[in-house]
Motif scaffolding. Structure first.
Motif, mmCIF file in Angstrom:
data_model
loop_
_atom_site.group_PDB
_atom_site.id
_atom_site.type_symbol
_atom_site.label_atom_id
_atom_site.label_comp_id
_atom_site.label_asym_id
_atom_site.label_seq_id
_atom_site.Cartn_x
_atom_site.Cartn_y
_atom_site.Cartn_z
ATOM 1 N N GLY A 123 51.041 18.191 16.647
ATOM 2 C CA GLY A 123 52.385 18.351 16.652
ATOM 3 C C GLY A 123 53.129 18.507 15.565
ATOM 4 O O GLY A 123 52.550 18.545 14.482
ATOM 5 N N LEU A 124 54.466 18.409 15.361
ATOM 6 C CA LEU A 124 55.046 18.680 14.315
ATOM 7 C C LEU A 124 56.068 17.582 14.262
ATOM 8 O O LEU A 124 56.680 17.442 15.315
ATOM 9 N N ILE A 125 56.377 16.945 13.043
ATOM 10 C CA ILE A 125 57.229 15.835 12.665
ATOM 11 C C ILE A 125 58.435 15.929 11.827
ATOM 12 O O ILE A 125 58.016 16.614 10.730
ATOM 13 N N VAL A 126 59.554 15.779 11.917
ATOM 14 C CA VAL A 126 60.428 15.920 10.822
ATOM 15 C C VAL A 126 60.816 14.489 10.357
ATOM 16 O O VAL A 126 60.830 13.487 11.125
ATOM 17 N N ASN A 127 60.895 14.307 9.084
ATOM 18 C CA ASN A 127 61.129 13.013 8.474
ATOM 19 C C ASN A 127 62.628 12.563 8.570
ATOM 20 O O ASN A 127 62.961 11.410 8.848
ATOM 21 N N ASP A 128 63.548 13.522 8.790
ATOM 22 C CA ASP A 128 65.033 13.244 8.816
ATOM 23 C C ASP A 128 65.621 14.103 9.889
ATOM 24 O O ASP A 128 65.768 15.231 9.398
#
Length: 184
Positions: A123-128
């Motif tokens: 998957g993909l994760i955004v920090n903010d």
């Protein structure tokens, strides 16, 4: 059938990051305006402010608000990817559901379910989630159908490790341990 369909599911649109999602999509489309992209938004919440934002961002022709959807698996089947850039969620179960349906998932670090996702693999994760350029950059990854398939397959492999029975058994064990500690 040729459109890239991104699905957002959540109740409480503000906390679930719907405005972040829309702004991230607008950022991504500013780099690739010809991508045939559609957005499905499901869940409980007042769509009016987000429809207004979609108009402002020139996304109104691309967004469909479908409300609370009784058979969510139909939406998973219709989508190419799942996006939930929540501002806070201890564990958005819908993230695991979407992954189990084989959808590549993009969520934020503020989603406890992100701890199950290996960024760039399952998957993909955004920090903010309020950093729209970061959100947009990650969304651009979904524009590649081959990469979506790789992420979706890995997401499903990850999700099947966490069946409902596993959660139920863990919860029962916690209750049993508490009861054993208590001297009634």
């Amino acid at each position: 059938p040729n459109d890239l369909v991104l699905l957002f599911v959540g109740s409480g649109f503000e906390r679930k990051g719907l405005s972040c999602f829309l702004k991230g999509v607008a950022w991504a489309l500013s780099r690739h305006p010809k991508i045939p992209l559609k957005l499905i938004v499901a869940g409980k919440g007042n769509p009016r402010p987000y429809l207004s934002l979609a108009h402002t961002l020139d996304l109104h022709e691309r967004v469909r608000f479908v409300g609370a959807w009784a058979t969510i698996e139909e939406l998973y089947a219709a989508a190419d990817a799942f996006v939930l850039p929540t501002l806070y969620d201890s564990f958005a179960n819908v993230t695991l559901e979407a992954a189990a349906a084989g959808l590549p998932v993009l969520t934020s670090r503020q989603n406890g379910a992100s701890e199950l996702i290996e960024d760039g693999r399952s998957g993909l994760i955004v920090n903010d989630p309020v950093d729209f350029s970061e959100m947009g950059e990650r969304l651009l990854e979904f524009f590649d159908v081959g990469w979506r398939r790789v992420l979706g397959g890995a997401a499903r492999e990850m999700a099947v490790q966490f069946p409902v029975s596993r959660y139920a058994q863990g919860t029962i064990q916690v209750y049993q341990a508490i009861l054993e500690e208590k001297s009634w």
